[in-house]
Design a protein around this motif. Structure first.
Motif, PDB file in Angstrom:
ATOM      1  N   ALA A  39       0.814  -1.225   0.000  1.00 18.72           N
ATOM      2  CA  ALA A  39       0.000   0.000   0.000  1.00 18.72           C
ATOM      3  C   ALA A  39       0.839   1.263   0.000  1.00 18.72           C
ATOM      4  N   GLY A  40       1.880   1.317   0.784  1.00 18.26           N
ATOM      5  CA  GLY A  40       2.668   2.538   0.919  1.00 18.26           C
ATOM      6  C   GLY A  40       3.156   3.101  -0.399  1.00 18.26           C
ATOM      7  N   ARG A  41       3.567   2.240  -1.306  1.00 17.91           N
ATOM      8  CA  ARG A  41       4.113   2.710  -2.583  1.00 17.91           C
ATOM      9  C   ARG A  41       3.032   3.181  -3.549  1.00 17.91           C
ATOM     10  N   LYS A  42       1.775   2.945  -3.213  1.00 14.07           N
ATOM     11  CA  LYS A  42       0.675   3.301  -4.110  1.00 14.07           C
ATOM     12  C   LYS A  42       0.022   4.638  -3.759  1.00 14.07           C
ATOM     13  N   PHE A  43       0.436   5.262  -2.668  1.00 14.89           N
ATOM     14  CA  PHE A  43      -0.258   6.452  -2.176  1.00 14.89           C
ATOM     15  C   PHE A  43      -0.227   7.634  -3.141  1.00 14.89           C
ATOM     16  N   ILE A  44       0.917   7.896  -3.746  1.00 14.16           N
ATOM     17  CA  ILE A  44       1.019   9.062  -4.635  1.00 14.16           C
ATOM     18  C   ILE A  44       0.016   8.923  -5.785  1.00 14.16           C
ATOM     19  N   GLY A  45       0.019   7.786  -6.436  1.00 13.94           N
ATOM     20  CA  GLY A  45      -0.916   7.566  -7.536  1.00 13.94           C
ATOM     21  C   GLY A  45      -2.363   7.608  -7.070  1.00 13.94           C
ATOM     22  N   LEU A  46      -2.644   7.037  -5.923  1.00  6.88           N
ATOM     23  CA  LEU A  46      -4.000   7.037  -5.379  1.00  6.88           C
ATOM     24  C   LEU A  46      -4.495   8.467  -5.147  1.00  6.88           C
ATOM     25  N   LEU A  47      -3.662   9.292  -4.533  1.00  7.68           N
ATOM     26  CA  LEU A  47      -4.068  10.676  -4.287  1.00  7.68           C
ATOM     27  C   LEU A  47      -4.261  11.438  -5.598  1.00  7.68           C
ATOM     28  N   VAL A  52      -6.115  14.913  -5.656  1.00  2.00           N
ATOM     29  CA  VAL A  52      -5.491  15.464  -4.467  1.00  2.00           C
ATOM     30  C   VAL A  52      -4.061  15.842  -4.838  1.00  2.00           C
ATOM     31  N   GLN A  53      -3.699  17.097  -4.575  1.00  2.00           N
ATOM     32  CA  GLN A  53      -2.344  17.574  -4.866  1.00  2.00           C
ATOM     33  C   GLN A  53      -1.387  17.045  -3.796  1.00  2.00           C
ATOM     34  N   VAL A  54      -0.386  16.317  -4.209  1.00  3.64           N
ATOM     35  CA  VAL A  54       0.618  15.799  -3.275  1.00  3.64           C
ATOM     36  C   VAL A  54       1.549  16.945  -2.891  1.00  3.64           C
ATOM     37  N   ALA A 103      21.467 -12.846  19.210  1.00  2.03           N
ATOM     38  CA  ALA A 103      22.298 -13.111  20.392  1.00  2.03           C
ATOM     39  C   ALA A 103      23.695 -12.525  20.237  1.00  2.03           C
ATOM     40  N   ASN A 104      24.214 -12.518  18.998  1.00 10.64           N
ATOM     41  CA  ASN A 104      25.560 -11.997  18.739  1.00 10.64           C
ATOM     42  C   ASN A 104      25.577 -10.495  18.466  1.00 10.64           C
ATOM     43  N   GLY A 105      24.393  -9.872  18.424  1.00  8.73           N
ATOM     44  CA  GLY A 105      24.314  -8.446  18.122  1.00  8.73           C
ATOM     45  C   GLY A 105      24.463  -8.126  16.647  1.00  8.73           C
ATOM     46  N   ASP A 106      24.255  -9.133  15.773  1.00 11.36           N
ATOM     47  CA  ASP A 106      24.431  -8.965  14.333  1.00 11.36           C
ATOM     48  C   ASP A 106      23.127  -8.862  13.555  1.00 11.36           C
ATOM     49  N   PHE A 107      21.984  -8.983  14.224  1.00 10.55           N
ATOM     50  CA  PHE A 107      20.716  -9.004  13.495  1.00 10.55           C
ATOM     51  C   PHE A 107      20.378  -7.612  12.979  1.00 10.55           C
ATOM     52  N   TYR A 108      19.838  -7.584  11.761  1.00  9.45           N
ATOM     53  CA  TYR A 108      19.388  -6.329  11.153  1.00  9.45           C
ATOM     54  C   TYR A 108      18.192  -6.616  10.268  1.00  9.45           C
ATOM     55  N   SER A 109      17.153  -5.824  10.429  1.00  9.95           N
ATOM     56  CA  SER A 109      16.058  -5.822   9.459  1.00  9.95           C
ATOM     57  C   SER A 109      15.548  -4.395   9.307  1.00  9.95           C
ATOM     58  N   CYS A 110      14.933  -4.147   8.161  1.00  7.59           N
ATOM     59  CA  CYS A 110      14.431  -2.809   7.869  1.00  7.59           C
ATOM     60  C   CYS A 110      13.196  -2.926   6.986  1.00  7.59           C
ATOM     61  N   VAL A 111      12.245  -2.043   7.225  1.00  3.61           N
ATOM     62  CA  VAL A 111      11.074  -1.907   6.368  1.00  3.61           C
ATOM     63  C   VAL A 111      10.724  -0.425   6.338  1.00  3.61           C
ATOM     64  N   ASN A 112      10.193   0.046   5.226  1.00  4.92           N
ATOM     65  CA  ASN A 112       9.902   1.472   5.077  1.00  4.92           C
ATOM     66  C   ASN A 112       8.447   1.806   5.357  1.00  4.92           C
ATOM     67  N   MET A 113       8.254   2.863   6.134  1.00  7.54           N
ATOM     68  CA  MET A 113       6.940   3.483   6.311  1.00  7.54           C
ATOM     69  C   MET A 113       6.885   4.638   5.322  1.00  7.54           C
ATOM     70  N   VAL A 114       5.776   4.749   4.595  1.00  9.00           N
ATOM     71  CA  VAL A 114       5.612   5.807   3.603  1.00  9.00           C
ATOM     72  C   VAL A 114       4.499   6.736   4.074  1.00  9.00           C
ATOM     73  N   LEU A 115       4.807   8.023   4.124  1.00  6.51           N
ATOM     74  CA  LEU A 115       3.845   9.051   4.504  1.00  6.51           C
ATOM     75  C   LEU A 115       3.689  10.021   3.348  1.00  6.51           C
ATOM     76  N   VAL A 116       2.451  10.226   2.922  1.00  8.30           N
ATOM     77  CA  VAL A 116       2.181  11.161   1.841  1.00  8.30           C
ATOM     78  C   VAL A 116       1.120  12.143   2.329  1.00  8.30           C
ATOM     79  N   ALA A 117       1.413  13.426   2.168  1.00  6.76           N
ATOM     80  CA  ALA A 117       0.467  14.472   2.534  1.00  6.76           C
ATOM     81  C   ALA A 117      -0.024  15.150   1.262  1.00  6.76           C
ATOM     82  N   GLY A 118      -1.318  15.468   1.264  1.00  2.00           N
ATOM     83  CA  GLY A 118      -1.883  16.135   0.097  1.00  2.00           C
ATOM     84  C   GLY A 118      -2.976  17.108   0.494  1.00  2.00           C
ATOM     85  N   LYS A 119      -3.381  17.905  -0.458  1.00  2.30           N
ATOM     86  CA  LYS A 119      -4.489  18.828  -0.198  1.00  2.30           C
ATOM     87  C   LYS A 119      -5.379  18.881  -1.431  1.00  2.30           C
TER      88      LYS A 119
END
Length: 120
Positions: A39-47, A52-54, A103-119
């Motif tokens: 969903a996050g990547r679809k917000f600009i097109g949806l607005l 709705v002006q992004v 346990a070894n302090g080597d774990f890493y994960s990442c995911v992006n939150m997308v915020l789009v504001a429009g009027k």
């Protein structure tokens, strides 16, 4: 003004040695386990389609350094096994390596939150 925010689960990444299994599991998670996981990547097109002006777009990476604080453990394991996405042996190795990395302090994960504001 309207502000929409959601996770783009298709952007999830984590450090696991078997890249093919990582891609298979994370794509499955975004596509099947999450309702509208892209969903996050679809917000600009949806607005724009709704006249709705992004006016602003922000992406916030959510970084997790503990495997057990992610959704990629027990839930993903159960769903991947249930849907035949991975074998029990693959999921055992997945959970063991990522638990060891935490346990070894080597774990890493990442995911992006997308915020789009429009009027309108």
């Amino acid at each position: 003004m309207i502000v929409v925010v959601d996770t783009d689960w298709g952007s999830a990444s984590l450090d696991y040695d078997d890249l093919e299994l990582t891609n298979r599991l994370l794509n499955f998670f975004a596509d099947i386990c999450r309702p509208n996981g892209f969903a996050g990547r679809k917000f600009i097109g949806l607005l724009k389609r709704n006249k709705v002006q992004v006016v602003d777009v922000k992406v916030k990476p959510v970084i997790t350094l503990d495997f057990h604080e992610t959704t990629f453990g027990e839930w993903l394991t159960q769903e991947a096994l249930k849907h035949g996405i991975a074998s029990p042996k693959e999921m055992d190795a997945w959970n063991q390596e990522l638990t060891d990395k935490t346990a070894n302090g080597d774990f890493y994960s990442c995911v992006n939150m997308v915020l789009v504001a429009g009027k309108k």
